[in-house]
Write a protein that holds these residues in place. Sequence first.
Motif, PDB file in Angstrom:
ATOM      1  N   LEU A 245      -4.914  -0.587  -8.594  1.00 31.69           N
ATOM      2  CA  LEU A 245      -6.907  -0.495  -8.218  1.00 31.69           C
ATOM      3  C   LEU A 245      -7.222  -0.149  -8.328  1.00 31.69           C
ATOM      4  CD1 LEU A 245      -9.017  -0.610 -10.945  1.00 31.69           C
ATOM      5  CD2 LEU A 245      -8.067  -3.330 -10.328  1.00 31.69           C
ATOM      6  N   ASP A 246      -6.948  -0.614  -6.448  1.00 31.18           N
ATOM      7  CA  ASP A 246      -7.639  -1.028  -4.850  1.00 31.18           C
ATOM      8  C   ASP A 246      -7.929   0.527  -4.373  1.00 31.18           C
ATOM      9  OD1 ASP A 246      -9.092  -1.975  -3.008  1.00 31.18           O
ATOM     10  OD2 ASP A 246      -7.112  -1.441  -2.015  1.00 31.18           O
ATOM     11  N   GLU A 247      -6.742   1.850  -4.582  1.00 31.75           N
ATOM     12  CA  GLU A 247      -5.921   2.116  -3.838  1.00 31.75           C
ATOM     13  C   GLU A 247      -6.988   4.094  -4.879  1.00 31.75           C
ATOM     14  OE1 GLU A 247      -2.546   1.184  -1.047  1.00 31.75           O
ATOM     15  OE2 GLU A 247      -2.425   2.701  -2.957  1.00 31.75           O
ATOM     16  N   THR A 248      -7.257   3.709  -6.380  1.00 26.58           N
ATOM     17  CA  THR A 248      -6.966   4.274  -6.534  1.00 26.58           C
ATOM     18  C   THR A 248      -8.502   4.449  -7.731  1.00 26.58           C
ATOM     19  OG1 THR A 248      -5.671   4.165  -8.943  1.00 26.58           O
ATOM     20  CG2 THR A 248      -4.323   5.101  -6.314  1.00 26.58           C
ATOM     21  N   GLY A 249      -8.669   3.275  -8.306  1.00 25.43           N
ATOM     22  CA  GLY A 249      -9.670   3.062  -9.051  1.00 25.43           C
ATOM     23  C   GLY A 249      -8.768   3.015 -10.773  1.00 25.43           C
TER      24      GLY A 249
ATOM     25  N   ARG B  87      -0.384  -3.213  -9.245  1.00 29.46           N
ATOM     26  CA  ARG B  87      -1.117  -2.846 -10.029  1.00 29.46           C
ATOM     27  C   ARG B  87      -2.958  -3.457  -9.191  1.00 29.46           C
ATOM     28  NH1 ARG B  87      -0.018  -3.968 -16.877  1.00 29.46           N
ATOM     29  NH2 ARG B  87       2.343  -3.652 -16.335  1.00 29.46           N
ATOM     30  N   LEU B  88      -2.554  -4.017  -8.781  1.00 27.40           N
ATOM     31  CA  LEU B  88      -3.475  -4.607  -7.880  1.00 27.40           C
ATOM     32  C   LEU B  88      -3.584  -3.676  -7.081  1.00 27.40           C
ATOM     33  CD1 LEU B  88      -3.272  -8.556  -7.179  1.00 27.40           C
ATOM     34  CD2 LEU B  88      -5.103  -7.540  -9.591  1.00 27.40           C
ATOM     35  N   THR B  89      -2.567  -2.790  -6.067  1.00 25.02           N
ATOM     36  CA  THR B  89      -2.847  -2.150  -5.483  1.00 25.02           C
ATOM     37  C   THR B  89      -3.520  -0.759  -5.733  1.00 25.02           C
ATOM     38  OG1 THR B  89      -1.150  -3.200  -4.063  1.00 25.02           O
ATOM     39  CG2 THR B  89      -1.509  -0.972  -3.358  1.00 25.02           C
TER      40      THR B  89
ATOM     41  N   SER C  64       0.827  -0.862  -0.022  1.00 26.71           N
ATOM     42  CA  SER C  64       0.312  -0.073  -0.176  1.00 26.71           C
ATOM     43  C   SER C  64       1.062   1.307  -0.033  1.00 26.71           C
ATOM     44  CB  SER C  64      -0.590   0.333   1.343  1.00 26.71           C
ATOM     45  OG  SER C  64      -1.835   0.715   0.993  1.00 26.71           O
TER      46      SER C  64
ATOM     47  N   THR D 272       1.040   3.819  -2.791  1.00 22.81           N
ATOM     48  CA  THR D 272       0.917   4.161  -4.654  1.00 22.81           C
ATOM     49  C   THR D 272       1.076   5.831  -4.588  1.00 22.81           C
ATOM     50  OG1 THR D 272      -1.508   4.117  -4.808  1.00 22.81           O
ATOM     51  CG2 THR D 272      -0.444   2.465  -5.285  1.00 22.81           C
TER      52      THR D 272
END
Length: 212
Positions: A37-41, A33-35, A5, A7
Amino acid sequence: MSGASGTPFAASVLRGLLAAGESVDLVVSRASRLTLLDETGIAFRDAHWREDLRVWLERGADGKPGTFALSDDALGRVRHWAAGDLAAGPSSGSYPAKGMLIVPASTACVAGVALGLSKDLLQRAASVTLKERRKLVVAVRETPLSGQTLKQMVALDEAGAVVLPASPAFYAGATHIQDLVDFVAGRVLDAAGVPHQLYRRWEGELGGGSRE
């Protein structure tokens, strides 16, 4: 970027490097990339990485779009390498580079680099950076830390890396989440010898953080 976590720390470091006129070789791990997407969309896609990078870097730490402006010239100084491309430029010591910044660094990334693994381009590039005696800054983002991770961080320090926990300070007069993010990013850039104006530096006077 590894999969920890944090980004916004990476975004601030990238903006700082580009503002200083540096060229950047960018490696975004699969977990990162998954993080992201999760943190920013934001989905970071190989086929559209420039567009995705612009949207991400122009967004503030609070998620507000259009907080920062990224010029075409700055974006043109970023080269993206797929994390699975072990034949990429940064995988070789003959590839010209000043150093490497891992922001944020997960504990899995710390372990892989400390053990000298090369399971992906990020780890391989870090190993190359150490063997070539170039600057390696590892911005660890995890809490609490296990004894094993602490030992691996010591190993990185002994190998010549700068181990820099993503730990913001408050003496610079932070009033916004972006200020705390920029402090950590500024310390990363300090360790790499890159000039910036991301935070107010300590000047030896108490109470400075409460003044404009």
